[in-house]
Each structure stands twice: as structure tokens, then as C-alpha cells.
Design a protein around this motif. Structure first.
Motif, PDB file in Angstrom:
ATOM      1  N   GLU A  79      40.109   3.836-100.106  1.00 24.24           N
ATOM      2  CA  GLU A  79      39.692   2.902 -99.055  1.00 24.24           C
ATOM      3  C   GLU A  79      38.554   3.484 -98.213  1.00 24.24           C
ATOM      4  O   GLU A  79      37.649   2.781 -97.795  1.00 24.24           O
ATOM      5  N   VAL A  80      38.633   4.791 -97.956  1.00 23.55           N
ATOM      6  CA  VAL A  80      37.592   5.446 -97.165  1.00 23.55           C
ATOM      7  C   VAL A  80      36.290   5.494 -97.956  1.00 23.55           C
ATOM      8  O   VAL A  80      35.212   5.220 -97.425  1.00 23.55           O
ATOM      9  N   LYS A  81      36.388   5.827 -99.235  1.00 23.62           N
ATOM     10  CA  LYS A  81      35.185   5.846-100.075  1.00 23.62           C
ATOM     11  C   LYS A  81      34.526   4.473-100.121  1.00 23.62           C
ATOM     12  O   LYS A  81      33.303   4.357-100.143  1.00 23.62           O
ATOM     13  N   LEU A  82      35.333   3.434-100.105  1.00 27.05           N
ATOM     14  CA  LEU A  82      34.816   2.072-100.190  1.00 27.05           C
ATOM     15  C   LEU A  82      34.261   1.559 -98.858  1.00 27.05           C
ATOM     16  O   LEU A  82      33.187   0.967 -98.800  1.00 27.05           O
ATOM     17  N   HIS A  83      34.994   1.806 -97.751  1.00 27.56           N
ATOM     18  CA  HIS A  83      34.660   1.176 -96.474  1.00 27.56           C
ATOM     19  C   HIS A  83      34.030   2.092 -95.425  1.00 27.56           C
ATOM     20  O   HIS A  83      33.485   1.589 -94.438  1.00 27.56           O
ATOM     21  N   ALA A  84      34.129   3.414 -95.599  1.00 28.74           N
ATOM     22  CA  ALA A  84      33.593   4.320 -94.576  1.00 28.74           C
ATOM     23  C   ALA A  84      32.481   5.222 -95.099  1.00 28.74           C
ATOM     24  O   ALA A  84      31.496   5.448 -94.400  1.00 28.74           O
TER      25      ALA A  84
END
Length: 116
Positions: A69-74
């Protein structure tokens, strides 16, 4: 652990940046080990922004960066940060009206590290 990332954002892109930074902050906040975070904009220069996050440890921050999720959104936003040191070891804290508490550094080469 403190993570302070600064960004140079043209004023015309401020709204879109703030929206993406909010998503990034919310995504990071959902990760284990996250303590708190803030997004700020410089009073003196509206093109300078700062994303500050506090983590329980270096490990929790690094594990958060590896999450899908972090790789995708942050990560796309974090990759736009200015190229400068951003991870800091907290060495002193103070609460409102409280005393300053100094802690030992985890770094072996630190002049602040306690000696036997």
C-alpha cells in the motif's frame, strides 16, 4: 525515529500536492510502528512543504516502506522529496512545562553515546 522530508512544490501544483500528501500520510499512518505525522507548508515560502512522521523504530519505518500500500500510495510522493538527509535519531525530548530528557545514541560513533 523522526522522518522529515521537504518538498519544492510550485504554487500552481499546491492543491494536487496537498491531496496526494494527505493520501500518503494516511497510508503511512495505517502501518504498524507509526506514532504520528504532519504535513506542513512554510510560512515564508509557500513552495516549500514538509512531511514529518514519527516512528517507533528504524525497523518499523523500513518495514512500512516495503508494504504494498505504501509503495502504491506514498512512495511516488516520497520520491519527489528534496535529496537531503531525512531520517533522524531522536536524542532529546521535552513536554510542555517538562524537563528536557536526553537519551543515548544508538550509533556506535556518536559523541553522545554513554561511556562506561
Amino acid at each position: 525515529m523522526l522522518v522529515a522530508m521537504r518538498f519544492a512544490v510550485p504554487e500552481a501544483e499546491a492543491d494536487g500536492f496537498a491531496e496526494r500528501a494527505g493520501v500518503a500520510l494516511g497510508t503511512l499512518a495505517a502501518r504498524p510502528g507509526y506514532v504520528r505525522g504532519e504535513l506542513g507548508r512554510a510560512y515564508d515560502d509557500p513552495t516549500v512543504w514538509c512531511l514529518l512522521t514519527v516512528w517507533e523504530s528504524v525497523g518499523s519505518y523500513r518495514r512500512a516502506l516495503g508494504a504494498y500500500e505504501v509503495k502504491l500510495h506514498a512512495t511516488p510522493l516520497l520520491a519527489q522529496a528534496l535529496d537531503e538527509p531525512s531520517a533522524f535519531e531522536p536524542l532529546a525530548t521535552a513536554t510542555p512545562g517538562g524537563s528536557v530528557v536526553v537519551v543515548d545514541s544508538d550509533r556506535a560513533d556518536s559523541p553522545l553515546r554513554s561511556r562506561p
